[in-house]
Design a protein around this motif. Structure first.
Motif, mmCIF file in Angstrom:
data_model
loop_
_atom_site.group_PDB
_atom_site.id
_atom_site.type_symbol
_atom_site.label_atom_id
_atom_site.label_comp_id
_atom_site.label_asym_id
_atom_site.label_seq_id
_atom_site.Cartn_x
_atom_site.Cartn_y
_atom_site.Cartn_z
ATOM 1 N N GLN A 1 0.833 -1.200 0.000
ATOM 2 C CA GLN A 1 0.000 0.000 0.000
ATOM 3 C C GLN A 1 0.876 1.263 0.000
ATOM 4 O OE1 GLN A 1 -3.327 0.183 -0.231
ATOM 5 N NE2 GLN A 1 -3.435 2.408 0.001
ATOM 6 N N ALA B 1 2.688 1.656 -3.330
ATOM 7 C CA ALA B 1 1.808 2.060 -4.432
ATOM 8 C C ALA B 1 1.472 3.552 -4.304
ATOM 9 C CB ALA B 1 0.538 1.218 -4.419
ATOM 10 N N GLU B 2 1.230 3.997 -3.097
ATOM 11 C CA GLU B 2 0.900 5.419 -2.907
ATOM 12 C C GLU B 2 2.073 6.301 -3.321
ATOM 13 O OE1 GLU B 2 -0.471 5.818 1.129
ATOM 14 O OE2 GLU B 2 -2.275 4.639 0.699
ATOM 15 N N TYR C 1 2.424 6.347 -7.118
ATOM 16 C CA TYR C 1 1.315 7.133 -7.688
ATOM 17 C C TYR C 1 1.656 8.623 -7.645
ATOM 18 C CZ TYR C 1 -3.447 8.961 -8.184
ATOM 19 O OH TYR C 1 -4.551 9.648 -8.593
ATOM 20 N N SER D 1 -4.407 3.971 -12.054
ATOM 21 C CA SER D 1 -5.105 4.033 -10.761
ATOM 22 C C SER D 1 -4.219 3.372 -9.705
ATOM 23 C CB SER D 1 -6.432 3.300 -10.852
ATOM 24 O OG SER D 1 -6.186 1.908 -10.912
ATOM 25 N N LEU D 2 -4.509 3.694 -8.442
ATOM 26 C CA LEU D 2 -3.743 3.119 -7.328
ATOM 27 C C LEU D 2 -3.820 1.593 -7.376
ATOM 28 C CD1 LEU D 2 -2.118 4.299 -4.988
ATOM 29 C CD2 LEU D 2 -4.152 4.091 -3.565
ATOM 30 N N GLU D 3 -5.003 1.083 -7.700
ATOM 31 C CA GLU D 3 -5.206 -0.377 -7.768
ATOM 32 C C GLU D 3 -4.310 -0.996 -8.837
ATOM 33 O OE1 GLU D 3 -6.407 -2.963 -5.979
ATOM 34 O OE2 GLU D 3 -6.756 -1.218 -4.677
ATOM 35 N N GLN D 4 -4.232 -0.320 -9.981
ATOM 36 C CA GLN D 4 -3.396 -0.840 -11.079
ATOM 37 C C GLN D 4 -1.930 -0.848 -10.665
ATOM 38 O OE1 GLN D 4 -4.889 1.893 -14.051
ATOM 39 N NE2 GLN D 4 -5.086 0.194 -15.515
ATOM 40 N N LYS E 1 -0.758 -1.034 -7.657
ATOM 41 C CA LYS E 1 -0.588 -2.088 -6.655
ATOM 42 C C LYS E 1 -0.410 -3.455 -7.326
ATOM 43 C CE LYS E 1 -3.041 -1.983 -2.312
ATOM 44 N NZ LYS E 1 -4.357 -1.675 -1.734
ATOM 45 N N GLU E 2 -1.257 -3.700 -8.300
ATOM 46 C CA GLU E 2 -1.175 -4.980 -9.022
ATOM 47 C C GLU E 2 0.176 -5.121 -9.711
ATOM 48 O OE1 GLU E 2 -4.484 -5.573 -11.728
ATOM 49 O OE2 GLU E 2 -5.851 -5.273 -10.022
ATOM 50 N N GLU F 1 2.896 -5.835 -7.127
ATOM 51 C CA GLU F 1 2.822 -7.216 -6.631
ATOM 52 C C GLU F 1 3.336 -8.209 -7.677
ATOM 53 O OE1 GLU F 1 -1.247 -7.201 -5.347
ATOM 54 O OE2 GLU F 1 -0.661 -7.086 -3.228
#
Ligand code: DC
Length: 231
Positions: free
Chosen positions: A146, A149-150, A153, A165-168, A170-171, A174
């Motif tokens: 987390q 990723a932040e 970003y 996006s933050l989700e992208q 993060k993926e 990972e």
């Protein structure tokens, strides 16, 4: 005798930002090894090659001249690609290109050559385990997915790189962590004599202070005072 600081850790753990500041403060040479793997990846992409294919990777090494200057800018065949190698197409492919033995051998030799004649701070995945096995200080830097990723970003946004996006992000982090830690050649691994530093809740300044403090402790007060006087 020259000093060397090795900083390893997963993607976006803040290694290079901290390393650059430390290099400036201690007047060490900073080497961003990730940028070198990114430059090889960029050349492969520009030539329309498959980054997963080691034969194709090998085919471009002869014509792949990589250089970094003291400001941490990276040049591919004399072209400044510092910002270009941070873009998403390179980020998403670099884990494949950097896994090939031929690519690693070439870049490790270049990195060791750069570290030969002066104090150096280098960040990457295999610095403490392969490139600078005798480093004065080895740090293994970690941070939660987390937090990483932040950071990535905000960093991309500030640099004007197309923001996912933050989700992208993060993926992607990972996925890269997994590939970097499970590859056959020099996987991301903590050296047995590295000190682990968790930067999830640290600011960059705090991170820099922790590493400089560890280094100072490692070399002892007399050597530290000599170093500081020479700055
Ligand atoms: O630190 P970075 O995100 O710029 O690194 C880019 C890629 O290069 C990453 O997927 C891991 C790889 N790398 C490596 O394998 N060995 C290094 N010494 C540095 C980076």
């Amino acid at each position: 005798m020259s000093y060397s600081i090795a900083i390893d850790g997963p993607a976006a753990s803040g290694k290079s930002t901290a390393a650059k500041i430390i290099a400036k403060r201690l007047k060490f040479l900073y080497v961003d090894t990730g940028a070198m793997y990114r430059a090889v990846t960029l050349l492969m992409l520009e030539k329309g090659l498959d980054t997963k294919d080691s034969k194709q990777a090998e085919s471009i090494l002869e014509e792949c001249h990589i250089r970094e200057d003291r400001e941490g800018r990276i040049y591919l065949n004399d072209r400044d690609v510092t910002s270009r190698v941070r873009e998403n197409d390179v980020s998403s492919q670099v884990s494949y290109a950097c896994a090939h033995k031929c690519v690693r051998e070439r870049l490790v030799a270049l990195q060791q050559e750069m570290a030969k004649s002066e104090n150096v701070i280098m960040d990457g995945r295999d610095i403490g385990t392969v490139v600078l096995k005798d480093a004065t200080l080895k740090v293994f830097q970690i941070a939660s997915v987390q937090a990483r990723a932040e950071r990535r970003y905000l960093e991309n946004k500030a640099k004007g790189i197309a923001v996912e996006s933050l989700e992208q992000i993060k993926e992607d982090i990972e996925r890269r962590d997994y590939i970097d830690s499970h590859r056959e050649n020099s996987p991301l691994m903590k050296a047995s004599d590295a000190i682990e530093v968790d930067t999830s809740d640290m600011t960059i300044e705090e991170e820099v202070d922790v590493i400089i403090h560890l280094f100072r402790e490692r070399i002892g007060e007399t050597s530290w005072n000599n170093l500081v006087q020479s700055l």
